[in-house]
Write a protein that holds these residues in place. Structure first.
Motif, PDB file in Angstrom:
ATOM      1  N   PRO A 198       0.812  -1.224   0.000  1.00 23.90           N
ATOM      2  CA  PRO A 198       0.000   0.000   0.000  1.00 23.90           C
ATOM      3  C   PRO A 198       0.843   1.270   0.000  1.00 23.90           C
ATOM      4  CG  PRO A 198      -0.860  -1.575   1.580  1.00 23.90           C
ATOM      5  CD  PRO A 198       0.398  -2.170   1.042  1.00 23.90           C
ATOM      6  N   LEU A 249      -3.985   8.606   2.550  1.00 24.95           N
ATOM      7  CA  LEU A 249      -3.812   7.158   2.730  1.00 24.95           C
ATOM      8  C   LEU A 249      -2.469   6.849   3.387  1.00 24.95           C
ATOM      9  CD1 LEU A 249      -4.887   4.332   2.219  1.00 24.95           C
ATOM     10  CD2 LEU A 249      -3.723   4.355   0.032  1.00 24.95           C
ATOM     11  N   PHE A 299      -1.861   5.126   7.031  1.00 23.28           N
ATOM     12  CA  PHE A 299      -1.015   3.940   7.097  1.00 23.28           C
ATOM     13  C   PHE A 299       0.115   4.147   8.110  1.00 23.28           C
ATOM     14  CE2 PHE A 299       2.310   1.112   5.850  1.00 23.28           C
ATOM     15  CZ  PHE A 299       1.652  -0.007   5.381  1.00 23.28           C
ATOM     16  N   VAL A 320      -1.214   4.267  11.763  1.00 18.80           N
ATOM     17  CA  VAL A 320      -1.665   2.956  12.224  1.00 18.80           C
ATOM     18  C   VAL A 320      -0.488   2.023  12.474  1.00 18.80           C
ATOM     19  CG1 VAL A 320      -2.897   0.874  11.541  1.00 18.80           C
ATOM     20  CG2 VAL A 320      -3.935   3.099  11.160  1.00 18.80           C
ATOM     21  N   TYR A 321       0.458   1.991  11.528  1.00 16.31           N
ATOM     22  CA  TYR A 321       1.548   1.035  11.669  1.00 16.31           C
ATOM     23  C   TYR A 321       2.515   1.411  12.777  1.00 16.31           C
ATOM     24  CZ  TYR A 321       0.658  -2.375   8.061  1.00 16.31           C
ATOM     25  OH  TYR A 321       0.118  -3.390   7.351  1.00 16.31           O
ATOM     26  N   ALA A 329       0.635   0.593  16.044  1.00  8.75           N
ATOM     27  CA  ALA A 329       0.478  -0.849  16.245  1.00  8.75           C
ATOM     28  C   ALA A 329       1.828  -1.507  16.521  1.00  8.75           C
ATOM     29  CB  ALA A 329      -0.188  -1.475  15.023  1.00  8.75           C
ATOM     30  N   SER A 330       2.850  -1.109  15.765  1.00  8.01           N
ATOM     31  CA  SER A 330       4.160  -1.724  15.955  1.00  8.01           C
ATOM     32  C   SER A 330       4.729  -1.401  17.320  1.00  8.01           C
ATOM     33  CB  SER A 330       5.140  -1.246  14.879  1.00  8.01           C
ATOM     34  OG  SER A 330       4.615  -1.466  13.611  1.00  8.01           O
ATOM     35  N   LEU A 337       2.943  -3.536  19.824  1.00 13.39           N
ATOM     36  CA  LEU A 337       3.181  -4.978  19.718  1.00 13.39           C
ATOM     37  C   LEU A 337       4.623  -5.351  20.035  1.00 13.39           C
ATOM     38  CD1 LEU A 337       1.271  -6.039  16.494  1.00 13.39           C
ATOM     39  CD2 LEU A 337       0.698  -6.563  18.844  1.00 13.39           C
TER      40      LEU A 337
END
Lengths: 221, 228
Positions: free
Chosen positions: A172, A199, A203, A206-207, A210-211, A214
């Motif tokens: 993406p 976009l 992206f 979010v990444y 999230a990363s 996590l």
């Protein structure tokens, strides 16, 4: 926050002292451009049309090579466990490594853009929007690449696995960055390019979030 | 769904889902084949009754993988990981079917099997992400690290699902826009066709539930055998 900066600066210092690594990355990029240009033929129009795609694919390769460097030294010297022993949350390790990647990748990609522009007849009149696209795209790559490099750091056979996992996830980013760059080069109004930026921005946010969340869960164990 | 990941044999609910799904499958086929032809596409539109449910299941399965991957990361219970990987496996199969049925439909409609259009491209990438998921699982020896790494891919990879789903709207492309738009709740479709589609969606979802529970049970058996 201080830890993030310290870690990034330490890695950066190590990397800059050992200039050969960075130089080989740039040369790799240049050779890729040459090969692509040879494959596409000498006419100006097809070269210019292919330029955004070539630029971003070559950047993707470069960032993959770079990302494995982020954890290579830690694993070689066995210092990854020391990092993990520090008290408190572990998000800062990811963020520090990410910052290190960005600090290296952004200047490198700027040079790459200039090289690609020179070789592929890209007009650079709209420098600022192009820079913005470059930043968003590079951040997108680096966020995923750093995470996976950390995840796979202690694994055998990571050299093949890393690009494989990485490329399917960052497509993406490639897609949006290529379209945005192509739009800017062809002279579309900024409003039309803004969709791609949006976009990319979504992206990236979010990444990175999230990363960062996590990373500690995955690395300890 | 979790119970199915650790029983001695597949439980009643699993069999019920499987039996109901399999029994209703011919009915779904009948409904699909007897639905009225489309104004523009004629009988060709009927492949939709297979294409949309398989794609839907692909998305659903990856969502379940995402959910159970998250659960695994926070609870560290291997059962969650078994459900996640079972769901990813089934999702991969159905996503593949969706790609194939889409190609079969594209050939007579668009004239080519494949075009680099955003929906197709993002779907193919989504497929590749979950192929990577299983490659990663295969590459890691240590079971705990494997579960964690797989869960991370299961979470991060899912971000491509909404991108793939929205791609039709964002890029206003060649692909049909959604007949049932989940974001606005609008439905653009004749009632008879909608009923047939919904029925097929239901049948496939039942099958999916059965498959996932059954696969979870198999995975539990495998895990037990490895420990012994």
């Amino acid at each position: 926050m201080r830890r993030v900066l310290l870690l990034a600066l330490r890695d950066l210092r190590l990397e800059v002292r050992d200039r050969s690594g960075l130089l080989s990355l740039l040369v790799f990029f240049a050779v890729m451009l040459f090969v692509m240009a040879l494959a596409l033929g000498p006419e100006e129009a097809p070269l210019r049309r292919a330029a955004p795609g070539v630029l971003w694919v070559a950047l993707a390769f470069m960032s993959t090579l770079l990302s494995s460097r982020a954890f290579a030294l830690e694993v070689e010297e066995g210092t990854l466990d020391d990092l993990l022993l520090t008290p408190g949350g572990k998000e800062w390790i990811y963020l520090g490594k990410l910052l290190f990647q960005l600090l290296l990748l952004f200047p490198l990609s700027l040079l790459a853009l200039l090289m690609a522009a020179g070789l592929f007849y890209l007009p650079l009149e709209r420098g600022l929007p192009l820079l913005f696209t470059l930043f968003l795209g590079v951040l997108g790559y680096a966020s995923v690449a750093t995470f996976y490099a950390g995840l796979l750091a202690r694994l055998r056979g990571r050299e093949a696995l890393l690009p494989l996992l990485l490329f399917s996830l960052v497509v993406p980013v490639v897609l949006a960055s290529v379209r945005a760059t192509a739009g800017l080069v062809e002279g579309l109004p900024v409003a039309e390019v803004a969709d791609w930026w949006r976009l990319l921005l979504v992206f990236d946010v979010v990444y990175v979030t999230a990363s960062a969340l996590l990373f500690p869960v995955v690395l300890e164990g | 769904m979790l119970k199915a990941a650790n029983p001695d044999r597949p439980d009643l609910l699993t069999w019920a889902f499987l039996a109901l799904g399999l029994a209703l499958l011919p009915v779904g086929l009948y409904v699909a084949l007897s639905a009225p032809p489309d104004v523009n596409q004629g009988y060709l539109a009927r492949i939709m009754y297979l294409h949309v449910p398989t794609a839907w299941l692909g998305y659903l399965a990856f969502f379940v993988t995402f959910l159970y991957s998250l659960l695994y990361l926070f609870r560290q219970d291997p059962r969650y990981d078994r459900v996640a990987s079972a769901s990813a496996e089934i999702g991969l199969v159905f996503m593949g079917l969706a790609l194939v049925t889409g190609m079969l439909w594209a050939r007579p409609t668009w004239g080519v099997y494949w075009t680099w259009e955003p929906r197709l491209t993002t779907t193919a990438i989504l497929f590749a992400v979950y192929v990577g998921y299983f490659l990663l699982r295969g590459a890691i020896e240590d079971p705990e690290l494997r579960r964690k790494a797989a869960a991370a891919v299961g979470v991060l990879g899912f971000i491509n699902v909404p991108i793939s789903y929205m791609s039709v709207k964002w890029w206003r492309s060649l692909h049909q826009t959604q007949s049932i738009d989940l974001t606005t709740g609008k439905i653009h479709m004749a009632p008879e066709m909608l009923q047939a589609l919904l029925f097929n969606l239901l049948v496939f979802t039942l099958l999916y539930l059965g498959f996932v529970r059954f696969r979870g049970f198999l995975a539990a058996l495998e895990a037990r055998k490895q420990e012994a």
